[in-house]
Design an enzyme around this catalytic site. Structure first.
Site, PDB file in Angstrom:
ATOM      1  N   ASP A  67      37.650  79.502  32.621  1.00  0.00           N
ATOM      2  CA  ASP A  67      38.289  79.696  33.921  1.00  0.00           C
ATOM      3  C   ASP A  67      37.858  80.988  34.620  1.00  0.00           C
ATOM      4  O   ASP A  67      37.217  81.859  34.011  1.00  0.00           O
ATOM      5  CB  ASP A  67      39.824  79.663  33.774  1.00  0.00           C
ATOM      6  CG  ASP A  67      40.310  80.334  32.487  1.00  0.00           C
ATOM      7  OD1 ASP A  67      39.596  81.227  31.980  1.00  0.00           O
ATOM      8  OD2 ASP A  67      41.377  79.977  31.993  1.00  0.00           O
ATOM      9  N   ASN A 136      53.776  79.584  28.039  1.00  0.00           N
ATOM     10  CA  ASN A 136      54.340  78.349  28.618  1.00  0.00           C
ATOM     11  C   ASN A 136      53.564  77.103  28.187  1.00  0.00           C
ATOM     12  O   ASN A 136      53.777  76.031  28.734  1.00  0.00           O
ATOM     13  CB  ASN A 136      54.376  78.453  30.145  1.00  0.00           C
ATOM     14  CG  ASN A 136      52.975  78.566  30.764  1.00  0.00           C
ATOM     15  OD1 ASN A 136      51.972  78.528  30.059  1.00  0.00           O
ATOM     16  ND2 ASN A 136      52.920  78.701  32.076  1.00  0.00           N
ATOM     17  N   HIS A 138      50.196  76.673  28.378  1.00  0.00           N
ATOM     18  CA  HIS A 138      48.950  76.350  29.081  1.00  0.00           C
ATOM     19  C   HIS A 138      47.740  76.557  28.177  1.00  0.00           C
ATOM     20  O   HIS A 138      47.750  77.400  27.288  1.00  0.00           O
ATOM     21  CB  HIS A 138      48.811  77.104  30.421  1.00  0.00           C
ATOM     22  CG  HIS A 138      48.539  78.569  30.332  1.00  0.00           C
ATOM     23  ND1 HIS A 138      49.116  79.483  31.196  1.00  0.00           N
ATOM     24  CD2 HIS A 138      47.740  79.322  29.520  1.00  0.00           C
ATOM     25  CE1 HIS A 138      48.677  80.695  30.916  1.00  0.00           C
ATOM     26  NE2 HIS A 138      47.842  80.628  29.897  1.00  0.00           N
ATOM     27  N   GLU A 143      48.392  74.720  33.829  1.00  0.00           N
ATOM     28  CA  GLU A 143      49.801  75.083  33.741  1.00  0.00           C
ATOM     29  C   GLU A 143      50.642  73.823  33.510  1.00  0.00           C
ATOM     30  O   GLU A 143      50.168  72.699  33.723  1.00  0.00           O
ATOM     31  CB  GLU A 143      50.226  75.753  35.058  1.00  0.00           C
ATOM     32  CG  GLU A 143      49.486  77.055  35.372  1.00  0.00           C
ATOM     33  CD  GLU A 143      49.970  78.251  34.568  1.00  0.00           C
ATOM     34  OE1 GLU A 143      50.403  78.086  33.410  1.00  0.00           O
ATOM     35  OE2 GLU A 143      49.911  79.376  35.110  1.00  0.00           O
TER      36      GLU A 143
HETATM   37  C1  F6R Z   1      41.867  82.554  29.238  1.00  0.00           C
HETATM   38  C2  F6R Z   1      42.716  81.392  29.244  1.00  0.00           C
HETATM   39  C3  F6R Z   1      44.168  81.435  28.931  1.00  0.00           C
HETATM   40  C4  F6R Z   1      44.548  82.387  27.801  1.00  0.00           C
HETATM   41  C5  F6R Z   1      46.057  82.416  27.603  1.00  0.00           C
HETATM   42  C6  F6R Z   1      46.493  83.390  26.543  1.00  0.00           C
HETATM   43  O1  F6R Z   1      40.528  82.201  29.557  1.00  0.00           O
HETATM   44  O2  F6R Z   1      42.208  80.366  29.543  1.00  0.00           O
HETATM   45  O3  F6R Z   1      44.604  80.141  28.612  1.00  0.00           O
HETATM   46  O4  F6R Z   1      43.911  81.986  26.617  1.00  0.00           O
HETATM   47  O5  F6R Z   1      46.678  82.755  28.817  1.00  0.00           O
HETATM   48  O6  F6R Z   1      46.225  84.683  26.972  1.00  0.00           O
HETATM   49  P1  F6R Z   1      46.463  85.958  26.017  1.00  0.00           P
HETATM   50  O7  F6R Z   1      45.491  85.817  24.914  1.00  0.00           O
HETATM   51  O8  F6R Z   1      46.167  87.135  26.908  1.00  0.00           O
HETATM   52  O9  F6R Z   1      47.870  85.862  25.559  1.00  0.00           O
END
Ligand code: F6R
Length: 260
Positions: A67, A136, A138, A143
Site C-alpha cells: 500500500d 481492527n 485490517h 479496512e
Molecule cells: C502496512 C500495512 C498495514 C500494517 C498494519 C499493522 O503496509 O499494510 O496493514 O501491517 O497496520 O501496522 P503496525 O505493524 O504498525 O502495527
C-alpha cells in the site's frame, strides 16, 4: 492456517525472517509482497543484517508493497516509498526497477491501482506475501467492510487507523485519509501469505482472524480461505486464541515437527 506461536517478539521476528530466507534460498528470483508498519521494522533490520553477513541474497528478487498513502509523493518522509528505501532497499542497494509500490501522487489513483494489479500479474504473481494486521483486523489497508473479493483500489482509512499511524507523522502533519491498497483478492492470490503479529494490542484481531467467522468485519479472516497462510505470533498476540494449546501441540515453539 498454520499458526506458529513464539515466546517473544524477537523470536517471532526471527521465525518470520527464516521463512523469507527459505523462500529466497529456494527461489532467488522470488516475487515478494512487502508490508510496512512498526511490526515490520525489526524484520527488515534482520534481513539487512543477514544479507550483509552473506546468509541471504535479496538482489534477484522483485517486490511489490501492499500500500501507499494517496497524495504523498515518493520523497515524502512518511510515504511508504521512503519507509522501504530507508529500511531495506537503500541499505542493500537494491535495483529500484525491481521494487514496486503504488504511486500515491498518481494523477488518477484508481487507474494506478489497476496498473499495480496488472504489474503483479505480469511479474508472475506473488510467491510470498508478508502481512501485518491492524488492531481492527485490517490487512494492507483493507479496512472492515472491505469486499473479500476486492482488487487493488483506493480505500478510505478509518479514524482508528489514522490515529494508530499518527505516531509516525510530525505534530504539524495529518495522516492522509486515503490509501491505495492491494485488495483482499490480490492478497489471496499470493502463493504463500505470512502474517506477523506481536504484542497485546493485536490479540483481539488475531483471534477474530483465525477463529472468528469469515467476515468483512475482520478483513484478515479472509486468510481462512488462503490455501497456504502462515501466522507467526508472539505469546502476547496469541493470548486470546481459544485453540492455542492445540496450535502449540502441532508446532511446539513455532517449529515444524516431522510426521510419524
Ligand atoms: C502496512 C500495512 C498495514 C500494517 C498494519 C499493522 O503496509 O499494510 O496493514 O501491517 O497496520 O501496522 P503496525 O505493524 O504498525 O502495527
Amino acid at each position: 492456517m498454520k499458526i506458529l506461536i513464539l515466546p517473544d517478539p524477537a523470536a517471532a521476528v526471527a521465525r518470520c525472517v527464516e521463512i523469507i530466507a527459505q523462500t529466497l534460498n529456494e527461489k532467488p528470483q522470488a516475487v515478494l509482497g512487502l508490508a510496512t508498519g512498526g511490526t515490520m521494522e525489526p524484520v527488515y533490520a534482520r534481513l539487512v543484517e543477514r544479507a550483509r553477513a552473506g546468509e541471504i541474497a535479496l538482489d534477484r528478487m522483485t517486490s511489490f508493497n501492499l500500500d501507499e498513502y494517496v497524495g504523498l509523493p515518493p520523497e515524502h518522509s512518511q510515504s511508504y516509498h521512503s519507509y522501504m528505501r530507508d529500511r531495506l532497499f537503500g541499505p542493500l542497494g537494491l535495483d529500484p526497477s525491481r521494487t514496486h509500490l503504488p504511486r500515491g501522487d498518481a494523477p488518477d489513483p484508481a487507474a494506478e491501482a489497476a496498473r499495480f494489479d496488472a504489474a503483479i500479474a505480469q511479474a508472475g504473481g506473488i510467491d510470498l506475501q508478508l502481512l501485518g494486521i491492524g488492531g481492527n483486523g485490517h490487512i494492507g489497508f483493507n479496512e472492515p467492510s472491505s469486499s473479500l473479493a476486492s482488487p487493488t483500489r483506493v480505500k478510505t482509512l478509518t479514524l482508528a487507523t489514522r490515529e494508530a499511524n499518527a505516531r509516525f507523522f510530525g505534530p504539524e502533519e495529518t495522516v492522509p485519509r486515503f490509501a491505495i491498497t492491494m485488495g483482499i483478492a490480490t492478497i489471496l492470490r499470493s502463493r504463500h501469505a505470512v502474517l506477523l503479529a506481536t504484542g497485546t494490542k493485536k490479540a483481539t484481531a488475531v483471534a477474530a482472524m483465525a477463529e472468528g467467522p469469515l467476515s468483512a468485519r475482520c478483513p484478515a479472516s479472509a486468510l481462512q480461505l488462503h490455501p497456504r497462510a502462515t501466522i507467526v505470533l508472539d505469546a502476547d498476540a496469541a493470548a486470546d486464541l481459544e485453540l492455542r494449546q492445540y496450535y502449540e501441540t502441532v508446532h511446539p515453539q513455532g517449529q515444524e515437527v516431522a510426521l510419524g
